[in-house]
Scaffold this motif. Structure first.
Motif, mmCIF file in Angstrom:
data_model
loop_
_atom_site.group_PDB
_atom_site.id
_atom_site.type_symbol
_atom_site.label_atom_id
_atom_site.label_comp_id
_atom_site.label_asym_id
_atom_site.label_seq_id
_atom_site.Cartn_x
_atom_site.Cartn_y
_atom_site.Cartn_z
ATOM 1 N N LEU A 162 0.821 -1.272 -0.038
ATOM 2 C CA LEU A 162 0.119 -0.250 -0.019
ATOM 3 C C LEU A 162 0.799 1.361 0.054
ATOM 4 O O LEU A 162 0.520 2.007 -0.531
ATOM 5 N N ASN A 163 2.101 1.155 0.623
ATOM 6 C CA ASN A 163 2.776 2.341 0.667
ATOM 7 C C ASN A 163 4.081 2.505 -0.191
ATOM 8 O O ASN A 163 5.062 3.341 0.151
ATOM 9 N N SER A 164 4.318 1.553 -1.209
ATOM 10 C CA SER A 164 5.041 1.840 -2.178
ATOM 11 C C SER A 164 4.714 1.198 -3.510
ATOM 12 O O SER A 164 3.539 0.897 -3.602
ATOM 13 N N THR A 165 5.371 1.456 -4.559
ATOM 14 C CA THR A 165 5.444 1.255 -5.836
ATOM 15 C C THR A 165 5.482 -0.147 -6.370
ATOM 16 O O THR A 165 6.277 -0.951 -5.929
ATOM 17 N N LEU A 166 4.677 -0.376 -7.190
ATOM 18 C CA LEU A 166 4.698 -1.837 -7.875
ATOM 19 C C LEU A 166 5.418 -1.744 -9.173
ATOM 20 O O LEU A 166 5.042 -0.996 -10.110
ATOM 21 N N GLU A 225 3.629 -17.099 -20.859
ATOM 22 C CA GLU A 225 4.091 -15.763 -20.469
ATOM 23 C C GLU A 225 4.705 -15.844 -19.023
ATOM 24 O O GLU A 225 4.031 -16.530 -18.380
ATOM 25 N N ALA A 226 5.634 -15.071 -18.827
ATOM 26 C CA ALA A 226 6.019 -14.594 -17.379
ATOM 27 C C ALA A 226 6.312 -13.241 -17.143
ATOM 28 O O ALA A 226 6.992 -12.662 -18.007
ATOM 29 N N TYR A 227 5.969 -12.899 -15.938
ATOM 30 C CA TYR A 227 6.185 -11.472 -15.290
ATOM 31 C C TYR A 227 6.706 -11.788 -13.808
ATOM 32 O O TYR A 227 6.183 -12.423 -13.270
ATOM 33 N N SER A 228 7.739 -10.892 -13.679
ATOM 34 C CA SER A 228 8.155 -10.865 -12.243
ATOM 35 C C SER A 228 7.721 -9.529 -11.714
ATOM 36 O O SER A 228 7.382 -8.556 -12.431
ATOM 37 N N CYS A 229 7.026 -9.479 -10.436
ATOM 38 C CA CYS A 229 6.529 -8.318 -9.859
ATOM 39 C C CYS A 229 7.212 -8.095 -8.704
ATOM 40 O O CYS A 229 7.700 -8.834 -7.952
ATOM 41 N N SER A 230 7.511 -6.962 -8.448
ATOM 42 C CA SER A 230 8.168 -6.270 -7.107
ATOM 43 C C SER A 230 7.537 -6.424 -5.917
ATOM 44 O O SER A 230 7.800 -6.303 -4.780
ATOM 45 N N GLY A 231 6.059 -6.903 -5.993
ATOM 46 C CA GLY A 231 5.191 -6.782 -4.813
ATOM 47 C C GLY A 231 5.068 -8.480 -4.066
ATOM 48 O O GLY A 231 6.091 -9.275 -4.395
ATOM 49 N N THR A 232 4.102 -8.521 -3.286
ATOM 50 C CA THR A 232 3.978 -9.641 -2.461
ATOM 51 C C THR A 232 3.090 -10.729 -3.358
ATOM 52 O O THR A 232 2.739 -10.022 -4.349
ATOM 53 N N PRO A 233 2.984 -12.053 -2.792
ATOM 54 C CA PRO A 233 2.090 -12.746 -3.862
ATOM 55 C C PRO A 233 0.657 -12.294 -3.979
ATOM 56 O O PRO A 233 0.214 -12.645 -5.177
ATOM 57 N N ALA A 234 -0.059 -11.972 -2.974
ATOM 58 C CA ALA A 234 -1.415 -11.082 -3.163
ATOM 59 C C ALA A 234 -1.258 -10.021 -4.170
ATOM 60 O O ALA A 234 -2.287 -10.101 -4.960
ATOM 61 N N ASP A 235 -0.245 -9.287 -3.991
ATOM 62 C CA ASP A 235 -0.169 -8.170 -5.175
ATOM 63 C C ASP A 235 -0.108 -8.787 -6.698
ATOM 64 O O ASP A 235 -0.552 -8.250 -7.388
ATOM 65 N N CYS A 236 0.791 -9.969 -6.763
ATOM 66 C CA CYS A 236 0.899 -10.595 -7.753
ATOM 67 C C CYS A 236 -0.447 -10.866 -8.493
ATOM 68 O O CYS A 236 -0.632 -10.862 -9.815
ATOM 69 N N VAL A 237 -1.365 -11.566 -7.608
ATOM 70 C CA VAL A 237 -2.647 -11.899 -8.169
ATOM 71 C C VAL A 237 -3.419 -10.585 -8.644
ATOM 72 O O VAL A 237 -3.972 -10.594 -9.793
ATOM 73 N N LYS A 238 -3.523 -9.545 -7.858
ATOM 74 C CA LYS A 238 -4.279 -8.699 -8.166
ATOM 75 C C LYS A 238 -3.638 -7.780 -9.411
ATOM 76 O O LYS A 238 -4.770 -7.589 -10.275
ATOM 77 N N ASP A 289 7.063 1.910 -16.696
ATOM 78 C CA ASP A 289 6.037 1.804 -15.928
ATOM 79 C C ASP A 289 5.893 1.383 -14.527
ATOM 80 O O ASP A 289 6.893 0.547 -14.229
ATOM 81 N N TYR A 290 5.236 2.126 -13.718
ATOM 82 C CA TYR A 290 5.113 1.352 -12.418
ATOM 83 C C TYR A 290 3.595 1.758 -12.020
ATOM 84 O O TYR A 290 2.742 2.375 -12.724
ATOM 85 N N TYR A 291 3.410 1.321 -10.849
ATOM 86 C CA TYR A 291 1.831 1.217 -10.571
ATOM 87 C C TYR A 291 1.803 1.580 -9.034
ATOM 88 O O TYR A 291 2.706 0.786 -8.124
ATOM 89 N N TRP A 292 0.470 2.245 -8.547
ATOM 90 C CA TRP A 292 0.024 2.246 -7.071
ATOM 91 C C TRP A 292 -1.208 1.184 -7.167
ATOM 92 O O TRP A 292 -1.946 1.454 -8.072
#
Lengths: 258, 258
Positions: free
Chosen positions: A51-55, A68-81, B206-209
């Protein structure tokens, strides 16, 4: 159906973990796969969201180019969202999380990043399963349970899941021929007895590492812990209505207005 | 009893948040208070625990010296674990978490650092309550609900809680005289409709909130959302046995051995 199912794969050990690659290879036999997984290990992240930083998202080059594959800087729940809202062309037919390097049975479901991804998908109305193997090592044997993982996922694709329910699947660390099958279970009553390993920095300041011992208080033969000890794959249906309905009547006898 | 109850206070907004100070001031009227809270805001941390890095504790100087306070570098769940194992002279009689600056009603319980601290205490067998006020602002009015927070905590100290149950208390953002009382509720069926705010770095990447809109799908008058909308303080008993017992029978009809 004419179209192949769309399957979202994620995990909490990070996109380079052998467990997620094993899961991708199984899911490719059932549908079109898109992986969106954390760019670094997220074990013990529970249902954290950012919530307090960028993804940040990064498309990953995949050798075989059959998914297809993407890496995300967030948490597992962020990845799904972010997968559901920003990446996938349509709602996925299934979300699978794992295969986790380590157990998420009994109370571990609460701390589990693997299961938080599955639960997040469930909250969004997507049939979801978390898979975990009781082996922390990076070169764990993810092949032994291949048949069962595929069978469980196929059941979910064919029959769906009750609304608000996701599956927590744990796999014992044994050879394929020793696995007795899949057992539907309840979450065992167990917890961790913490031990903090207290150390000192070179500058003489105390700090701590969280460690602990797992204790199973539950003698039930219908639990995930029992199943795993007896060479079954445990499958616990999990829901995210946390209401302890059995407590409501008693609490209604309390007075708050003295 | 001769001895005053020992009360552990924690939160997820960090040790300097007005909400935790308000909670300390209420709890001081009921027992001896020790605060162990994160050294920085931990909103949305869910039930995260710190496995891959070290934990640091700092004793905080408190003006009135009528309670003890420690800041911890970890998550809310870490705070409870380290408090129980490394700080408190004995098992606390009660753990309270909050008062959170913002709602933890319905599905928010899953993402909530405030509730993860209470649930962690519950897992360790300590009676526990999470308190949240439906006001994100730093200078929210924590006084309006003072009487009710004390009454709820006193009930828990006097009568205990069923094993495996913790309380999730949410407080509407209204004046004291408008509060109709405490209503025992179930968790409303609701979720967040995510909206990702996509931006570009100065370098063009690109980045996301993560943002979103809360949607309540539940028309029940026995839910926390209904209670809060109708000027009640909602009290939901929450448990951490996530088993969806109602799904077990159906899953037993599946075959995994074709």
């Amino acid at each position: 159906m004419a179209d192949r199912p769309l399957i979202l794969v994620t995990n909490d050990d990070g996109i380079t973990a052998p467990g997620v690659i094993a899961l991708v290879n199984i899911m490719k036999t059932l549908g079109d796969v898109v992986v969106v997984a954390p760019d670094s290990p997220q074990s013990g992240m529970g249902h954290a969201i950012t919530l307090n930083s960028t993804l940040h998202l990064e498309k990953i080059k995949v050798k075989a180019e059959d998914y297809e594959a993407y890496s995300c800087s967030g948490t597992p729940a962020d990845c799904v969202k972010i997968a559901v809202n920003e990446i996938l062309p349509r709602r996925p037919d299934l979300c699978v999380s794992g295969i986790n390097h380590g157990s998420n049975s009994s109370i571990n479901v609460i701390y589990s990043g693997t299961m938080s991804a599955a639960i997040e998908a469930g909250i969004e109305g997507i049939p979801a399963i978390g898979f975990s193997l009781l082996d922390h090592s990076w070169n764990a044997n993810f092949k032994a349970s291949k048949h069962y993982i595929k069978a469980i996922a196929k059941n979910v694709l064919d029959y769906g899941l009750t609304e608000g329910v996701v599956l927590n699947v744990n796999i014992p660390k044994i050879d394929k021929k020793e696995i007795k099958g899949v057992k539907i279970c309840r979450q065992a009553k167990a917890n961790w007895k913490e031990e903090f390993d207290k150390r000192q920095t070179p500058q003489g300041k105390d700090y701590y590492w969280l460690t602990g011992t797992f204790v199973n208080y539950d003698k039930g033969e219908d639990t995930d812990e029992w199943a795993l000890k007896n060479n079954y794959i445990s499958l616990v249906p999990v829901h995210f209505d946390l209401t302890a309905h059995h407590s409501i009547q008693k609490l209604n006898t309390w007075s708050f207005n003295e």
